[in-house]
Design an enzyme around this catalytic site. Structure first.
Site, mmCIF file in Angstrom:
data_model
loop_
_atom_site.group_PDB
_atom_site.id
_atom_site.type_symbol
_atom_site.label_atom_id
_atom_site.label_comp_id
_atom_site.label_asym_id
_atom_site.label_seq_id
_atom_site.Cartn_x
_atom_site.Cartn_y
_atom_site.Cartn_z
ATOM 1 N N ASN A 138 0.827 -1.211 0.000
ATOM 2 C CA ASN A 138 0.000 0.000 0.000
ATOM 3 C C ASN A 138 0.859 1.258 0.000
ATOM 4 O O ASN A 138 0.620 2.201 -0.771
ATOM 5 C CB ASN A 138 -0.901 0.019 1.242
ATOM 6 C CG ASN A 138 -2.081 -0.937 1.142
ATOM 7 O OD1 ASN A 138 -2.377 -1.481 0.086
ATOM 8 N ND2 ASN A 138 -2.750 -1.142 2.264
ATOM 9 N N ARG B 142 -10.425 -4.604 -14.534
ATOM 10 C CA ARG B 142 -9.314 -5.468 -14.119
ATOM 11 C C ARG B 142 -9.834 -6.895 -14.132
ATOM 12 O O ARG B 142 -10.944 -7.161 -13.694
ATOM 13 C CB ARG B 142 -8.835 -5.151 -12.699
ATOM 14 C CG ARG B 142 -8.385 -3.718 -12.460
ATOM 15 C CD ARG B 142 -7.861 -3.564 -11.036
ATOM 16 N NE ARG B 142 -7.769 -2.175 -10.625
ATOM 17 C CZ ARG B 142 -6.701 -1.393 -10.839
ATOM 18 N NH1 ARG B 142 -5.659 -1.904 -11.475
ATOM 19 N NH2 ARG B 142 -6.682 -0.148 -10.430
ATOM 20 N N ARG C 275 -4.868 1.388 -13.601
ATOM 21 C CA ARG C 275 -3.503 1.585 -13.092
ATOM 22 C C ARG C 275 -2.868 0.280 -12.626
ATOM 23 O O ARG C 275 -3.438 -0.481 -11.859
ATOM 24 C CB ARG C 275 -3.545 2.586 -11.934
ATOM 25 C CG ARG C 275 -2.185 2.907 -11.342
ATOM 26 C CD ARG C 275 -2.316 3.924 -10.243
ATOM 27 N NE ARG C 275 -2.573 5.242 -10.774
ATOM 28 C CZ ARG C 275 -3.316 6.161 -10.162
ATOM 29 N NH1 ARG C 275 -3.901 5.885 -9.038
ATOM 30 N NH2 ARG C 275 -3.476 7.360 -10.691
ATOM 31 N N HIS D 96 -15.045 2.628 -15.653
ATOM 32 C CA HIS D 96 -14.877 1.914 -14.391
ATOM 33 C C HIS D 96 -16.128 1.152 -13.984
ATOM 34 O O HIS D 96 -16.099 0.366 -13.042
ATOM 35 C CB HIS D 96 -14.493 2.930 -13.296
ATOM 36 C CG HIS D 96 -14.101 2.337 -11.989
ATOM 37 N ND1 HIS D 96 -14.868 2.451 -10.853
ATOM 38 C CD2 HIS D 96 -13.014 1.608 -11.640
ATOM 39 C CE1 HIS D 96 -14.270 1.833 -9.855
ATOM 40 N NE2 HIS D 96 -13.153 1.310 -10.299
ATOM 41 N N TYR E 129 -12.348 -9.828 -2.070
ATOM 42 C CA TYR E 129 -13.010 -8.527 -1.977
ATOM 43 C C TYR E 129 -14.480 -8.722 -1.636
ATOM 44 O O TYR E 129 -15.157 -9.574 -2.218
ATOM 45 C CB TYR E 129 -12.925 -7.765 -3.301
ATOM 46 C CG TYR E 129 -11.570 -7.195 -3.651
ATOM 47 C CD1 TYR E 129 -10.397 -7.690 -3.089
ATOM 48 C CD2 TYR E 129 -11.464 -6.161 -4.578
ATOM 49 C CE1 TYR E 129 -9.168 -7.170 -3.425
ATOM 50 C CE2 TYR E 129 -10.225 -5.628 -4.914
ATOM 51 C CZ TYR E 129 -9.080 -6.140 -4.343
ATOM 52 O OH TYR E 129 -7.858 -5.622 -4.674
ATOM 53 N N ARG F 53 -13.913 2.549 4.069
ATOM 54 C CA ARG F 53 -12.724 1.707 4.234
ATOM 55 C C ARG F 53 -11.451 2.538 4.252
ATOM 56 O O ARG F 53 -10.568 2.299 5.063
ATOM 57 C CB ARG F 53 -12.636 0.679 3.098
ATOM 58 C CG ARG F 53 -11.364 -0.165 3.153
ATOM 59 C CD ARG F 53 -11.382 -1.243 2.106
ATOM 60 N NE ARG F 53 -11.448 -0.719 0.756
ATOM 61 C CZ ARG F 53 -10.383 -0.405 0.020
ATOM 62 N NH1 ARG F 53 -9.176 -0.537 0.514
ATOM 63 N NH2 ARG F 53 -10.525 0.039 -1.209
ATOM 64 N N HIS G 140 -15.228 -3.548 -0.251
ATOM 65 C CA HIS G 140 -15.086 -2.887 -1.549
ATOM 66 C C HIS G 140 -16.409 -2.392 -2.123
ATOM 67 O O HIS G 140 -16.416 -1.584 -3.055
ATOM 68 C CB HIS G 140 -14.431 -3.875 -2.531
ATOM 69 C CG HIS G 140 -13.987 -3.273 -3.814
ATOM 70 N ND1 HIS G 140 -14.586 -3.551 -5.025
ATOM 71 C CD2 HIS G 140 -12.990 -2.399 -4.104
ATOM 72 C CE1 HIS G 140 -13.970 -2.892 -5.989
ATOM 73 N NE2 HIS G 140 -13.008 -2.183 -5.462
#
EC number: 2.7.4.1
Length: 723
Positions: A90, A417, A447, A477, A510, A606, A634
């Site tokens: 992170n 992703r 990314r 997205h 997730y 979160r 998530h």
């Protein structure tokens, strides 16, 4: 927004079009202005000039919460080691992207204050200090973990703690495996200072000529092709750099080894790609990916015992300031603890958890799985909650059955992703090769997943899928999948809208929500949106969706103001939001207005939260909590009491500028009361007085409130009882 022309009922395009298109320009998504409160209301909020916390510092406090999990003795020991590795990863990404962005702004002379009131230099200075404190704390947590691991028979040792047999094994390992791949790089008049790649672990070596006594600097990169911690048997491990450091004489024969220290550089690895048409975008991105590893340094981590002369040389050659140098106890780079956390020690890990099939998709008493389309048609709306509900037997099966079903005419899908070995990709390829129309919106600018997405995009193109690289100027997205199926009574659309990516691997880790539905109004909206993404059609409004950058912000603000009106009229009111981050000033100000009016507001965040709860006369009715644990929380949920007729929206959008202004995002209103009640029950549990969570104070600090109820463990137990 203007009107788009949907497919007439029962009609489809002529067939799949091979190749790539760039999608429509971003002005396809016209922004509707949000509700504007009157001057008096606005002034009551704007009077609090310090009402926004700094987003970057708030992120650091999120990672601090991750570190607190690593230090928590009540958690399984190997899971604590995993949280240490996650903390490292992170922080690496934070420096590569956020700190790098601040440095770019400072270098460009952009001194605009953030919403928090801080200038970029002030934010950067605060980050460098606070990040250093966190890294020091991480080292202490790691040191405390070593004896706990040893007590369980797992030992992380240094070279001088190995016995003779273990050293003999390491010597053979070095000679046969490691030595052939090492490349020592010296610095002298004939050899300039070598390039140091980002996040690589390196040995800085000083060697001395035995006759002339001249000293030279050399760098040896620790190869990433080997495991970070070398197993010497009996669950004992030694850092790979220790093995290399002990055998440096083989790399520098005839020279004396004066000093050896480890170091690590973090570089700017955020991409800046100019967009034109899709093919040029693809080539530009591929080129920029090659340049990524040459970004300027933003952090230098060195072993705390490093000689000052060596440190001065490194800092000078790399161009980092004193404030960007962190002296830390070895070993550096604790990402390798993932391998330790993966050791086959069930007694030191979370109990095994196997997701179950959603009851409405449960297999019948036969060897064949349930027909997804029959189930969705029967129940109309099925709300999935991953990872508790299996992704493989719901979303993945939905796409796979669509690919194999001869009655399916078309599949439309967004991909942001996905995993390296993706059954979703394979199913889409199979569908295209079977002659079905397949449209895939691939976001190649996700990314750090750009290379994988380029590879899958090429594979999809070659199979005959129509691949579109989203909208110029925006990242796509949203999480959408639509299947068009011919049935005896006509053409029907089946839709999945989710909060998480179409990634079978992360779906096991997730926490996300997803809606499988045959609702015609939702299907119509999703069809319009796909037309917007792939064509030049423009749709004025959506009945069941909020779509960014058009209506998510304005829609949420309008809902918040509706709650204010309900409260003033004496009707039931309340706002509950579950998100990864809450940063957008317009939405936060609307929440402040709601609090000033007396509306109860609960936020489950979160990560980053720029809102300050509990401030007198501003946010006294706002409560902010955070839950971290085994699964990464998530899902994005927006719940409104709505005068006694509750509404719940789920989707891909966080309360952030990038989501609301620079991404195509979708929120869908859950269309039936049973699923609304299910989400409300989930939020009731999260905000329960006995649920273990962190609470945010008005000064931006998070305090853990341990409780007997673990949110995720409770949901796992409920899932087990459901079987």
């Amino acid at each position: 927004m203007s009107i788009s022309i949907p497919h007439p009922e029962g009609s489809l395009d002529a067939g799949p079009v091979e190749g790539v298109t760039s999608g429509p320009p971003s002005d396809t998504f016209e922004v509707e202005p949000p509700y504007v409160p009157d001057h008096e209301e606005l002034a009551a909020v704007e009077a609090f000039e310090d009402r926004f916390a700094d987003r970057e510092l708030s992120w650091l406090r999120f990672n601090q919460r991750v570190l607190e999990l690593a230090a928590d003795p009540s958690l399984p020991l190997l899971e604590r080691a995993r949280f240490l590795a996650i903390f490292t990863s992170n922080l690496d990404e934070f420096f590569m992207v956020r700190v790098a962005g601040l440095k770019r702004r400072i270098a460009a002379g952009v001194a605009v204050r953030a919403a928090s009131g801080l200038r970029p230099r002030e934010v950067l200075d605060a980050i460098l200090v606070e990040a250093g404190q966190l890294m020091d704390r991480q080292c202490q947590v790691f040191a405390d973990l070593i004896p706990d691991l040893r007590a369980e028979g797992i030992e992380l040792v240094r070279w001088d703690q190995l016995d003779k047999e273990e050293q003999k094994y390491c010597k053979k390992f070095f000679k046969e495996r490691v030595f052939p791949v090492l490349t020592p790089l010296a610095v002298d008049p004939a050899h300039p200072f070598p390039y140091i790649s980002g996040l690589s672990l390196n040995l800085a070596v000083i060697v001395r000529h035995p006759k002339t006594h001249s000293e030279h600097f050399a760098r040896v990169k620790v190869p990433q092709t080997f495991t970070r911690f070398v197993s010497v048997g009996n669950q004992r491990f030694v850092p790979l750099e220790d093995v290399i450091g002990e055998h440096l004489k083989r790399l520098f024969p005839g020279m004396e080894i004066v000093a050896t220290h480890t170091f690590r550089v973090t570089r700017n690895e955020d991409l800046e790609v100019e967009e034109d048409d899709a093919e040029n975008l693809l080539k530009a991105l591929e080129k920029d990916l090659k340049r990524r590893r040459f970004g300027p340094p933003v952090r230098l981590e060195v072993e705390e015992t490093m000689d000052p002369r060596m440190l001065d040389l490194l800092a000078s050659e790399l161009g980092v300031s004193v404030s960007e140098v962190y002296r830390l106890p070895a070993p550096l780079d604790l990402r390798g603890l993932h391998a330790i956390a993966d050791l086959p020690r069930d007694d030191l890990q979370y109990p095994t958890f196997v997701p179950s099939t959603h009851p409405q998709l449960a297999e019948v008493e036969s060897a064949s799985p349930v027909d997804i389309f029959d189930a969705v048609r029967k129940h109309r709306n099925i709300l999935l909650h991953h990872p508790y509900d299996s992704f493989a037997t719901s979303v993945q099966r939905f796409i796979e059955q669509a690919a194999a079903d001869p009655h399916v005419l078309a599949i439309k899908q967004t991909l942001y992703r996905t995993s390296g070995d993706s059954p979703i990709i394979d199913a889409l390829v199979d569908a295209a090769e079977a002659g079905k129309q397949v449209l895939v919106i691939v976001e190649i600018k996700a990314r750090f997943d750009e290379q994988a997405n380029i590879r899958w995009a090429r594979k999809l193109e070659q199979s005959g899928c129509h691949v579109v690289y989203g909208v110029v100027g925006l990242k796509t997205h949203c999480k959408l999948s639509m299947v068009v199926r011919e049935e005896p009574d006509g053409i029907h659309r089946y839709t999945h809208i989710g909060t998480g990516n179409y990634n079978p691997k992360t779906a096991r880790l997730y926490e996300d929500l997803g809606l499988l539905t045959s609702d015609e109004a939702i299907g119509e909206d999703v069809a319009h949106l796909f037309n917007n993404l792939s064509g030049i059609s423009r749709n004025a409004r959506y009945e069941e969706l909020l779509v960014a950058p058009g209506t998510v912000r304005s829609g949420l603000v309008d809902q918040i103001h509706a709650e204010i009106e309900h409260h003033r009229a004496g009707r039931p009111s309340g706002i509950r939001i579950k998100a990864n981050s809450v940063v957008d000033e317009a939405v936060i100000d609307a929440l402040y207005l709601a609090s000033q009016a007396g509306v109860r507001v609960q936020l489950l965040v979160r990560g980053i939260c720029a809102l300050r709860p509990g401030v007198e006369r501003l946010s006294e009715t706002i409560e902010v909590r955070s839950v971290l644990g085994r699964f990464l929380e998530h899902s994005r949920v927006y719940a409104f009491e709505n005068g006694g007729e509750p509404q719940v929206w789920i989707g891909s959008a966080d309360v952030m500028h990038r989501n609301l202004d620079r991404r195509v995002e979708v929120l869908v209103r859950l269309p039936d009361s049973a699923n609304v009640a299910r989400v409300d029950a989930l939020l009731d549990l999260a905000f329960g007085p006995n649920t273990d969570s962190w609470h945010l104070g008005p000064d931006g600090t998070w305090t853990r409130h341990p409780g007997p109820i673990d949110l995720q463990a409770t949901l796992i137990e409920r899932q087990r009882r459901r079987r």
